[in-house]
Enzyme design. Structure first.
Site, PDB file in Angstrom:
ATOM      1  N   LYS A 143    -102.731  18.304 -30.075  1.00 50.44           N
ATOM      2  CA  LYS A 143    -101.526  17.723 -30.862  1.00 50.44           C
ATOM      3  C   LYS A 143    -100.393  18.546 -31.255  1.00 50.44           C
ATOM      4  O   LYS A 143    -100.614  19.279 -31.237  1.00 50.44           O
ATOM      5  CB  LYS A 143    -102.373  16.345 -31.259  1.00 50.44           C
ATOM      6  CG  LYS A 143    -101.342  14.708 -32.116  1.00 50.44           C
ATOM      7  CD  LYS A 143    -102.361  15.061 -33.163  1.00 50.44           C
ATOM      8  CE  LYS A 143    -102.230  13.125 -33.546  1.00 50.44           C
ATOM      9  NZ  LYS A 143    -102.640  12.306 -34.371  1.00 50.44           N
ATOM     10  N   SER A 218    -102.739   7.801 -33.184  1.00 52.38           N
ATOM     11  CA  SER A 218    -101.390   9.230 -32.872  1.00 52.38           C
ATOM     12  C   SER A 218    -101.676   9.985 -32.095  1.00 52.38           C
ATOM     13  O   SER A 218    -101.149  10.628 -31.888  1.00 52.38           O
ATOM     14  CB  SER A 218    -101.106   9.781 -34.573  1.00 52.38           C
ATOM     15  OG  SER A 218    -102.472   9.979 -34.686  1.00 52.38           O
ATOM     16  N   SER A 242    -107.455   7.552 -34.801  1.00 53.48           N
ATOM     17  CA  SER A 242    -106.850   8.777 -33.816  1.00 53.48           C
ATOM     18  C   SER A 242    -106.823   9.270 -32.543  1.00 53.48           C
ATOM     19  O   SER A 242    -105.829   9.682 -31.175  1.00 53.48           O
ATOM     20  CB  SER A 242    -105.244   9.330 -34.903  1.00 53.48           C
ATOM     21  OG  SER A 242    -104.699   8.492 -35.501  1.00 53.48           O
TER      22      SER A 242
END
Length: 578
Positions: A143, A218, A242
């Site tokens: 990420k 996310s 997430s």
């Protein structure tokens, strides 16, 4: 003569950043326009799946390398020199570039660095006759929030572009020490606070299964990368769901560990440092194509995490294949089924998939399945969690946006606002209430006999990841089925079960009952045929969430393997308890 207004400062920064990203994709890896999907996606054009495009543009060898191996068999192939790390990483980088052109999933393509790393690993194997570590040559993605030295951790904010990190995040160093190769960083939502990965700098990440639906957030870019097979394992972070929500959205597996199992430090600084220690601490977690891949990764990372992360403990990850002792009177694995969080009723396809999983598990003689009433603590904890994760008031994030005059993306405009940070006494009150709820939730796992002796009654819970199927873009409705497990620090994972088929849609049949809450009303809109064409859900994944008590991460891995094998008829993984 017309007067043109000057651009806001964020605009040229975003333009320059996108140019930098585009330049990282070699010309020979550009997809012919005939294979590119239509934008914007429209229902009239069909479901717009991008999953089959890589097979049209990659070589047969690249397809084999990126599709035919598990983590275990890939690592074995590298160690036995069936192909070089350089060849393998080139194939995965090419596939990641293709995935990005189809879905906009990358923020930082690290293809040159990955190639250099792969060549180093090949030299090491030649010179030493052994691999650098147990993950030698493994292609992973992370990420965008994870720091990598010399690379931005912009999280799609113009204010953080072109400010490269000075050192690696501890998890990145841990992965590199074991021989892994990081091929890219992936896209996230603006402010990391929405469940659709869109920001002003990089744009929106699209769901490769159905580009009309959300890719989640996310860690949305990670979910897409794993689904598109641009990496074998991805790493995201989880505070509200997430890693679990993108796994659900993209039909892959995920694992949210307890605190202290994997290093979390070295993240982009978006809140006042130290604030998460006062509120709720996020965790790092993997996404992968199978639970076996996740278990292998956790087996290598967890015992070493305490050497790298100041937020980690020294632990073990036993991958024993024998009997898994359960809480039942004869050692059965006892699995509770939670169908409602008390705030939002699940929609028919989600209820159906829970029933199908329950039915499959009940057929196993050494598994006991029980329906569990919604704990009041689960229902009440959601408001406490919402308050705890916002104790900083969004002040730093607001300043970052303001510094370049960057506007909020449309979905965030009514949802993000800054406020004064909570007073310490208010934080203490919230944490005290959290303690009360944690104690109340203990009752779901255990029972007390008439002599006051307490015994375990459940080994795990299965429940939805969300009360609705994978929704259209910007329509994800509630975090209630995921965020409280972070507050309780319960390990939780996502298992994709099957795709939505037309029978699941119950076309023409309205949803009965009354709304439980505002969020429930929003969820019902996702089933109301006046506001949605239910056929948009066709082909998207139906998943379940598996949850165990805190610090029982290894047990979660084994129970997820057990459930996955039973439901899908897998023949690998731990044996059923005898």
């Amino acid at each position: 003569m017309a007067i043109t207004s000057p651009e806001a400062p964020w605009v040229p920064i975003a333009r320059r950043k996108q140019g930098h990203r585009n330049a990282c994709i070699p010309p020979q890896w550009r997809i012919p326009s005939a294979h590119l999907p239509k934008d914007p996606p429209r229902f009239a054009d069909g479901l717009q799946s991008a999953l089959d495009v890589p097979s049209k543009v990659l070589s047969k060898e690249e397809i084999k390398i990126t599709e035919d191996y598990t983590v275990a068999t890939f690592l074995e192939a590298i160690s036995r020199r069936r192909f070089s790390a350089e060849t393998a990483i080139d194939a995965f980088c090419h596939r990641a570039a293709v995935a990005h052109q189809l879905t906009n999933c990358l923020t930082e393509p690290l293809f040159k660095q990955a190639a250099e790393r792969a060549r180093f690993l090949d030299r090491y194997l030649d010179e030493h006759g052994t691999t650098l570590g147990p993950l030698h040559g493994l292609p992973v993605s992370v990420k965008d929030t994870f720091d990598i030295k010399g690379v931005d951790s912009s999280t799609g904010l113009a204010a953080l572009c072109f400010k490269p990190a000075e050192k690696n995040a501890p998890l990145v160093d841990l992965l590199l020490s074991l021989g892994a190769v990081i091929v890219a960083k992936t896209n996230v939502p603006q402010t990391l606070s929405s469940l659709d990965s869109i920001n002003n700098v990089f744009g929106r990440t699209m769901n490769p299964v159905n580009r009309l639906c959300t890719a989640g957030g996310s860690s949305g870019g990670e979910g897409v990368m794993v689904a598109m097979k641009g990496s074998l394992v991805g790493f995201g972070t989880d505070l509200g769901g997430s890693v679990r929500i993108p796994a659900m959205a993209n039909g892959v597996y995920s694992f949210k560990p307890s605190n202290s199992r994997l290093p979390y430090g070295g993240q982009a600084v978006l809140v006042t440092e130290g604030m998460t220690r006062l509120g709720v601490q996020p965790v790092s977690g993997p996404l992968a194509r199978s639970i076996d891949d996740i278990n292998l990764i956790m087996k290598e990372l967890v015992p070493r995490a305490g050497l790298w992360g100041e937020d980690c403990v020294f632990g073990e990850w036993n991958d024993a294949q024998g009997r898994l002792q359960g809480a039942g009177p004869n050692g059965e694995i006892v699995i509770g089924v939670l169908r409602c969080d008390g705030n939002c009723t699940i929609l028919p396809p989600v209820d159906q998939i829970l029933s199908e999983v329950t039915s499959s598990l009940k057929k196993q003689p050494n598994i006991k399945v029980v329906e569990v009433s919604t704990p009041t603590a689960w229902t009440q904890s959601q408001s406490v969690m919402d308050n705890l994760i916002s104790i900083d008031g969004g002040v730093l994030m607001g300043k970052l946006l303001e510094s370049t005059q960057e506007p909020l993306v449309p979905w965030m405009q009514s949802r993000f606002k800054t406020s004064e940070p909570c007073q310490l006494t208010e934080v203490a009150r919230l944490q005290a209430r959290r303690t009360e709820l944690e104690y109340e939730m203990l009752q779901i796992w255990s029972e007390v006999d008439r002599y006051g002796r307490r015994t375990r009654k459940l080994d795990a819970i299965i429940c939805p990841v969300a009360p609705h199927p994978v929704p259209e873009i910007d329509r994800y409705n509630t975090l209630g089925y995921t965020n409280v497990f972070v507050m309780f620090d319960y390990p939780a994972g996502t298992i994709p079960i099957r795709d939505v088929v037309e029978q699941d849609l119950r076309l023409g049949q309205p949803l009965g009952g009354e709304s439980l809450s505002i969020s429930d009303a929003g969820c019902r809109e996702l089933w109301d045929e006046r506001t949605v064409n239910r056929k948009v859900y066709l082909g998207t994944s139906l998943s379940i969430q598996v949850v165990v008590p805190r610090l029982e991460d290894e047990k979660l891995g084994r129970i997820m393997t057990l459930i996955d094998r039973v439901v899908k008829g897998h023949t690998t993984g731990p044996k059923l308890p005898e």
